[in-house]
Design an enzyme around this catalytic site. Structure first.
Site, short mmCIF file in Angstrom:
data_model
loop_
_atom_site.label_atom_id
_atom_site.label_comp_id
_atom_site.label_asym_id
_atom_site.label_seq_id
_atom_site.Cartn_x
_atom_site.Cartn_y
_atom_site.Cartn_z
N SER A 188 71.75 31.38 22.18
CA SER A 188 72.74 31.00 23.18
C SER A 188 72.29 29.86 24.08
CB SER A 188 73.11 32.22 24.02
OG SER A 188 71.98 32.72 24.70
N HIS A 216 77.55 33.60 19.37
CA HIS A 216 77.91 32.18 19.42
C HIS A 216 78.23 31.60 18.04
CE1 HIS A 216 76.97 31.59 23.68
NE2 HIS A 216 76.11 32.58 23.45
N LYS A 247 83.86 34.70 23.31
CA LYS A 247 83.45 33.30 23.22
C LYS A 247 84.49 32.53 22.40
CE LYS A 247 79.11 34.39 25.04
NZ LYS A 247 77.92 35.20 24.91
C1 PLP Z 1 77.36 36.23 25.67
C2 PLP Z 1 76.43 36.99 24.82
C3 PLP Z 1 76.52 38.37 24.72
C4 PLP Z 1 77.40 39.18 25.61
O1 PLP Z 1 78.74 39.08 25.29
P1 PLP Z 1 79.83 39.45 26.39
O2 PLP Z 1 81.04 39.74 25.59
O3 PLP Z 1 79.95 38.28 27.28
O4 PLP Z 1 79.32 40.65 27.12
C5 PLP Z 1 75.69 39.01 23.83
N1 PLP Z 1 74.82 38.32 23.07
C6 PLP Z 1 74.70 36.99 23.17
C7 PLP Z 1 73.73 36.28 22.28
C8 PLP Z 1 75.49 36.29 24.06
O5 PLP Z 1 75.34 34.97 24.18
#
Ligand code: PLP
Length: 393
Positions: A188, A216, A247
């Protein structure tokens, strides 16, 4: 009464304030930034329009009328909340349908929704590992993975970032009963991709469970937006996939895709699933509509790729080579937190919002500006960001 309470509180709130002041001195204090309108490729903040390079809304779907409209329709049909966990009466046909769609997208037998990706990582890791087990975790894994490892009570061994050789060494030395390997597929904060064939080979050789976080990658990589695992072409059998709807899918919520027995086990044993109100229908409806767009409009992914290439090439030409990113996450490493904040301020003065990412989100000494691209950006936006950068060091 009230005055006694506030006196009693002052000692410990003063300690909190001291700690905040310490963060401020080290350029590590954080605060919420609230745009006025929706979350698109432009944001309005304090009356100014800024180009938004900070969102995970990679395909621009959060504000897509089809996605937002599906959210509204689902809320009208099923209500704003289901007001219960899935196991009580909080399920709807939309939840079931979304789970089937996610299982199909990821090539697994079954899927389970969570209220967030954070909770999906917590839910999978705490259910599948316990004291006496060992988890092997990439050094740059997301906080939700780290917290899942901690809460599981399993012994956690951290292997060097993307280093399958180091992983193999650590796992060969382990006598734990059950071994889990956990990694993000697209990292990320760096935008680089895990060595998936090598991780899968280590998992197979050592009879370990491979848990991969596609937060991602979903919607972004793979010919149909299936993610990095499908793109790598590895055998998906036995892999536990974690993902988020929040995302590229432009909604909110998380999920796990795995074999039917694993998912049944999570339904019975995963506390963040069991003791949590089911996702609101609006989020589920939005994600279903987003999956339709992801499948029907591959040009969004092509566009994202082209824009990321333009930004990476522009950074190189400007004397700011980005790190090993292969995705729409393009970090510009600056080192210390104050340097990253200074570049953030400079960009913002030029109408560009790209946030400084500082410890503990990234390791000490690796503060950076992270550019997150959206398919709805245009070339001029990229060029404006490039033009606003300071001269190379
Ligand atoms: C954003 C993210 C999460 C968490 O996801 P949310 O739905 O925002 O709680 C988990 N793992 C990674 C690698 C992330 O970047």
């Amino acid at each position: 009464m009230a005055s006694t309470e506030s006196r009693a509180a002052s000692g410990w709130t003063a300690a909190l304030a001291d700690e905040l002041a310490g963060l401020e001195r080290r350029s590590l204090r954080r605060a919420i930034l609230t745009p006025d309108g929706g979350q698109g490729e432009r944001l309005r903040i304090d009356g100014r329009d800024l180009l938004n390079f900070t969102s995970n809304n990679y395909l621009g779907l959060a504000s897509d009328p089809r996605v937002a409209g599906a959210a509204a329709a689902a809320a009208r049909e099923y209500g704003a909340s289901v007001s219960a966990s899935r196991l009580l009466c909080g399920s709807t046909p939309l939840h079931d349908r979304l789970e089937r769609r996610l299982a199909a997208l990821k090539g697994g037998q079954a899927a389970l929704l969570y209220s967030s990706g954070y909770l999906a990582n917590l839910g999978a890791l705490t259910a599948l590992a316990r004291p006496g087990d060992a988890i092997f975790s990439d050094a740059l894994n997301h906080a939700s993975i780290i917290d899942g490892c901690r809460l599981s009570g399993a012994e956690t061994r951290v292997y060097r970032h993307r280093d399958a050789g180091h992983l193999a060494e650590l796992i060969a030395a382990s006598t734990a009963r059950r071994r889990l390997i956990v990694s993000e597929t697209v990292f990320s904060m760096d935008g680089d991709v895990a060595p998936l064939p090598a991780l899968a080979a280590v998992a197979r050789r050592h009879d370990a469970v491979l848990v991969l976080d596609e937060a991602h990658a979903t919607g972004v990589l793979g010919p149909g937006g299936e993610g990095a695992i499908a793109r790598a072409g590895i055998d998906r059998d036995g892999i536990v996939v974690v993902g988020t709807l929040s995302k590229a899918l432009g909604s909110a919520g998380g999920f796990v895709v795995a074999g039917a027995t694993v998912v049944d086990y999570l339904v019975n044993r995963s506390r963040p699933f069991i003791f949590n109100t089911a996702l609101p229908p609006a989020s589920v409806g939005a994600a279903l509509a987003a999956l339709d767009v992801v499948a029907a409009e591959p040009e969004r992914r092509a566009r994202l790729d082209a824009l990321a290439r333009r930004l990476r090439e522009g950074l190189i030409a400007a004397g700011h080579p980005p790190s090993a990113s292969e995705t729409p996450i393009v970090p510009l490493l600056l080192g210390d937190a104050e340097a990253a904040l200074a570049v953030e301020r400079r960009l913002r003065a030029a109408g560009v919002l790209a946030r400084a990412i500082r410890p503990p989100t990234v390791p000490e000494g690796t503060a950076r500006i992270r550019f997150n691209l959206m398919a709805t950006h245009d070339e001029a936006a990229i060029d404006r960001a490039l033009a606003a950068l300071p001269p190379p060091p």
